[in-house]
Design an enzyme around this catalytic site. Structure first.
Site, PDB file in Angstrom:
ATOM      1  N   ILE A 145       0.906  -1.120  -0.139  1.00 23.65           N
ATOM      2  CA  ILE A 145      -0.181  -0.039  -0.009  1.00 23.65           C
ATOM      3  C   ILE A 145       0.844   1.061   0.035  1.00 23.65           C
ATOM      4  O   ILE A 145       1.738   1.585   0.742  1.00 23.65           O
ATOM      5  CB  ILE A 145      -0.948   0.159   1.304  1.00 23.65           C
ATOM      6  CG1 ILE A 145      -1.989  -1.306   1.080  1.00 23.65           C
ATOM      7  CG2 ILE A 145      -1.809   1.279   1.462  1.00 23.65           C
ATOM      8  CD1 ILE A 145      -2.750  -1.316   2.453  1.00 23.65           C
ATOM      9  N   CYS A 146       0.478   2.142  -0.977  1.00 27.17           N
ATOM     10  CA  CYS A 146       1.575   3.361  -1.110  1.00 27.17           C
ATOM     11  C   CYS A 146       1.214   4.170   0.247  1.00 27.17           C
ATOM     12  O   CYS A 146       0.213   4.613   0.470  1.00 27.17           O
ATOM     13  CB  CYS A 146       1.088   4.153  -2.093  1.00 27.17           C
ATOM     14  SG  CYS A 146       1.690   6.025  -1.999  1.00 27.17           S
ATOM     15  N   ILE A 147       2.267   4.514   0.748  1.00 22.85           N
ATOM     16  CA  ILE A 147       2.319   5.243   2.189  1.00 22.85           C
ATOM     17  C   ILE A 147       1.548   6.604   2.178  1.00 22.85           C
ATOM     18  O   ILE A 147       0.724   6.989   3.074  1.00 22.85           O
ATOM     19  CB  ILE A 147       3.525   5.230   2.828  1.00 22.85           C
ATOM     20  CG1 ILE A 147       3.528   5.863   4.559  1.00 22.85           C
ATOM     21  CG2 ILE A 147       4.595   6.029   2.166  1.00 22.85           C
ATOM     22  CD1 ILE A 147       4.750   5.671   5.324  1.00 22.85           C
TER      23      ILE A 147
END
Lengths: 102, 130, 135
Positions: B77-79
């Site tokens: 998941i992209c931070i």
């Protein structure tokens, strides 16, 4: 090089398919998934455009999405192939590169 | 072949997560390797364990978690996108001074570089979005 | 990671109505650190991302136009804008931001990053990529 173009929008709502066909080079494959599958049906305002596109590119639709939208395979424009998810994977591996027209 | 998958939309609102899930399952069945599945934009919402869809509906976050467990998938998941939308793991929640985390099992939070690396390391990158 | 791949970022959506343009730009900036062969394509409504003179104050969103001007500093120097898309929207190159980069192979001469291309040229650009990221 041959590219796989993946379109997921109804061509009656957005210009993704139109833009895709404008950029797909001869020998490319255009795969219609999700709402885009409605674009491959016979007797629509776009059927002639699809028929013409088939002269230079291959067209495929994802069967699961077609069924989910109540479109029978017999109602597709002649020359459009139906694939399942495994066939979708094969199209990706069978082309040099791919592009999703979001 | 080795694949990286990019998912740009959350579950339920759009079909993209469903399409990607079916694609990944089919690729695994054919013996391909999924190097990474990267969740971006609203796609980060696929990684919350707090989703409770009706019982007769599919549970997409759970299906991703189960697939990750069965096949050792790397679900990232992209931070930056996750922070915007409130998807947190325990470390990040603590760092931000929040009272809860919600990341689903099998997902991890990392940077956008993981997407680019996926493109570099894989034979094919396929984008699912709206 | 020795091999250099050709990455194309395709922008077909207008900014502000959705977050795609902004978050796409964030990927481009991060991706620039990986020393790959990066190209940006703007077509269809994506051309609105490059229109100059934007003021987002009254909609309460941050104007991220200046970030496009910084792309040259990140060695993102190939920005292709489709001619047909501009024309269909009543736009010309003069309506777009003036994006520049300094060419290290030409004594750091300042050059234009934006190149207006036809749909047919854009098709060729797309065809030769390894990775096409669309958002």
């Amino acid at each position: 090089m041959a590219m796989l173009h993946i379109v997921n929008k109804s061509p009656f709502e957005r210009n993704s398919l139109e833009s895709c066909l404008l950029h797909a080079k001869p020998g490319a494959t255009v795969l219609l998934i999700e709402d885009a599958v409605v674009g491959a049906a016979q007797g629509t305002v776009l059927s002639d455009r699809i028929q013409k596109a088939l002269e230079s590119v291959k067209l495929a639709v994802l069967g699961a999405d077609l069924e989910a939208r109540g479109i029978a395979q017999e109602k597709l424009v002649d020359g459009v192939n139906v694939v399942d998810y495994a066939g979708f994977v094969d199209l990706v591996t069978g082309h040099d590169n791919n592009q999703s027209w979001l | 072949m080795k694949f990286t998958i990019l998912i740009n939309e959350g579950p339920y609102q759009h079909q993209s997560s469903d399409s990607a899930l079916h694609f990944v399952q089919a690729a695994l069945e054919k013996g391909h390797e999924i190097f990474r599945v990267f969740f971006y934009h609203d796609g980060v919402n696929n990684g919350t364990r707090l989703a409770v869809p009706p019982q007769d509906d599919r549970n997409l976050p759970k299906e991703w978690s189960a697939l990750a467990e069965a096949h050792g998938l790397d679900l990232v998941i992209c931070i930056a996108a996750a922070q915007r939308r409130g998807v947190m793991d325990a470390d990040e929640a603590k760092r931000q001074g929040l009272d809860a985390d919600n990341i689903a099992p099998g997902f991890r939070i990392s940077g956008l570089g993981q997407l680019i690396e996926g493109g570099i390391q894989s034979d094919r990158l396929v984008v699912f979005g709206d | 990671m020795s091999e250099v791949k050709k990455f194309l970022y395709v922008n077909r959506k207008a900014p502000y109505g959705s977050i795609y343009a902004l978050e796409s730009l964030e990927v481009v900036l991060i991706g620039a650190a990986f020393d790959q062969d990066v190209t940006l394509a703007f077509l269809d409504d994506g051309v609105y991302q490059l229109v100059k003179g934007k003021n987002t104050e009254a909609i309460g969103m941050k104007n991220f136009s200046p970030t496009y001007s910084a792309l040259g500093d990140y060695d993102v120097t190939k920005i292709y804008v489709e001619k047909e898309s501009l024309e269909a929207r009543g736009l010309t190159l003069g309506d777009l931001m003036d994006l520049k980069y300094e060419d290290e192979d030409d004594d750091w001469a300042e050059k234009d990053s934006i190149r207006v291309v036809s749909a047919s040229e854009m098709a060729d650009i797309m065809d030769t990529q390894d990775i096409v990221l669309s958002f």
